[in-house]
Design a protein around this motif. Structure first.
Motif, mmCIF file in Angstrom:
data_model
loop_
_atom_site.group_PDB
_atom_site.id
_atom_site.type_symbol
_atom_site.label_atom_id
_atom_site.label_comp_id
_atom_site.label_asym_id
_atom_site.label_seq_id
_atom_site.Cartn_x
_atom_site.Cartn_y
_atom_site.Cartn_z
ATOM 1 N N SER A 188 -9.151 -3.191 6.993
ATOM 2 C CA SER A 188 -9.477 -4.558 6.607
ATOM 3 C C SER A 188 -10.735 -4.566 5.748
ATOM 4 N N LEU A 189 -10.932 -5.655 5.042
ATOM 5 C CA LEU A 189 -12.121 -5.792 4.211
ATOM 6 C C LEU A 189 -13.404 -5.718 5.047
ATOM 7 N N LEU A 190 -13.360 -6.264 6.245
ATOM 8 C CA LEU A 190 -14.551 -6.285 7.089
ATOM 9 C C LEU A 190 -14.816 -4.939 7.734
ATOM 10 N N GLU A 191 -13.737 -4.200 8.041
ATOM 11 C CA GLU A 191 -13.903 -2.884 8.651
ATOM 12 C C GLU A 191 -14.258 -1.821 7.621
ATOM 13 N N GLY B 282 -1.011 -6.354 0.057
ATOM 14 C CA GLY B 282 -1.611 -5.026 0.026
ATOM 15 C C GLY B 282 -2.801 -4.902 0.948
ATOM 16 N N PRO B 283 -3.188 -3.658 1.237
ATOM 17 C CA PRO B 283 -4.305 -3.423 2.145
ATOM 18 C C PRO B 283 -5.654 -3.640 1.477
ATOM 19 N N ASN B 284 -6.646 -3.945 2.288
ATOM 20 C CA ASN B 284 -8.033 -4.018 1.849
ATOM 21 C C ASN B 284 -8.146 -4.868 0.577
ATOM 22 N N ALA B 285 -8.784 -4.340 -0.472
ATOM 23 C CA ALA B 285 -9.014 -5.123 -1.683
ATOM 24 C C ALA B 285 -8.051 -4.786 -2.805
ATOM 25 N N TYR B 286 -6.959 -4.089 -2.493
ATOM 26 C CA TYR B 286 -6.029 -3.691 -3.562
ATOM 27 C C TYR B 286 -5.516 -4.917 -4.314
ATOM 28 N N GLY B 287 -4.989 -5.890 -3.591
ATOM 29 C CA GLY B 287 -4.455 -7.089 -4.229
ATOM 30 C C GLY B 287 -5.522 -7.902 -4.931
ATOM 31 N N ILE B 288 -6.722 -7.939 -4.360
ATOM 32 C CA ILE B 288 -7.826 -8.661 -4.995
ATOM 33 C C ILE B 288 -8.145 -8.035 -6.357
#
Length: 217
Positions: free
Chosen positions: A83-86, A137-143
């Motif tokens: 996750s973005l926070l982890e 998508g996971p983490n910041a991939y989609g961002i």
């Protein structure tokens, strides 16, 4: 005169298939790789040149300032996990590789393209970067891919008509990132990028494509 093309992350996966396709079309191709052995092996197999560059290290991109390339394919990507926070570092790395790096290379190469009256910039994006498809998508991939899409659309406004810039989604492709269960081969995934890299004078700019058809942002 043969077109000169730069393909980031061209030593494997979709990037390698794009590089192979451009070589087959008569372009003089340079791929980038992060490792010397991987870059040299791929370049020898493809019959092209290579340069060591790591989009996480902006200093390695300075070698391209003012370089003469007619085609830029911003292919290099990463898939941070958690996750973005982890895993907040995943956010910074994703933005560096898939947003900042492409922009730095566009800044380095677009003025020369404009001066010569021809340029094609292809940004490898993803449906995961489309708000219309849920920004997945996971983490910041989609961002990062959404930001790359926005960058593509904004740059199309600022670049001259002779320099065309487009984003594309290759689909779910059998690569190290996509996995063995993916439906498409790397050649199928590369097809739209190759089409965009060789667009004629009346071709589109500022669009988002999959399978050579425009798709929603």
């Amino acid at each position: 005169m043969a077109k000169a093309a730069l393909v980031t992350g061209g030593n494997r996966g979709i990037g390698r298939a794009i590089a192979a396709g451009l070589v087959a079309k008569g372009c003089g191709v340079t791929i980038t790789a992060r490792g010397r052995a991987e870059g040299a092996e791929a370049a020898a197999a493809l019959g092209c040149d290579w340069a060591m560059a790591d989009l996480l290290r902006p200093d390695t991109l300075r070698q391209f300032d003012g370089a003469r390339f007619d085609i830029l394919v911003n292919n290099a990507g990463i898939l941070p996990q958690g996750s973005l926070l982890e895993n907040p570092q995943g956010y910074f790395d994703a933005m560096a590789v898939m947003v900042d790096g492409p922009f730095r290379l566009t800044l380095a190469l677009a003025p020369g393209m404009a001066a010569r009256g021809f340029g094609r910039i292809v940004n490898l994006s993803s449906g995961w970067g489309a708000f219309s498809e849920g920004l997945g998508g996971p983490n910041a991939y989609g961002i990062a891919k959404a930001a790359l899409n926005a960058q593509t659309k904004a740059l199309a406004r600022d670049l001259p008509d002779c320099v065309k810039i487009n984003a594309m989604c290759p689909g779910w492709v059998r690569t190290r990132m996509g996995g063995e269960g993916a439906r498409l081969s790397v050649e199928e995934g590369a097809d739209t990028a190759l089409w965009l890299a060789m667009l004629p004078e009346n071709g589109p700019t500022g669009g988002f494509f999959r399978r050579r058809k425009e798709i929603p942002w």
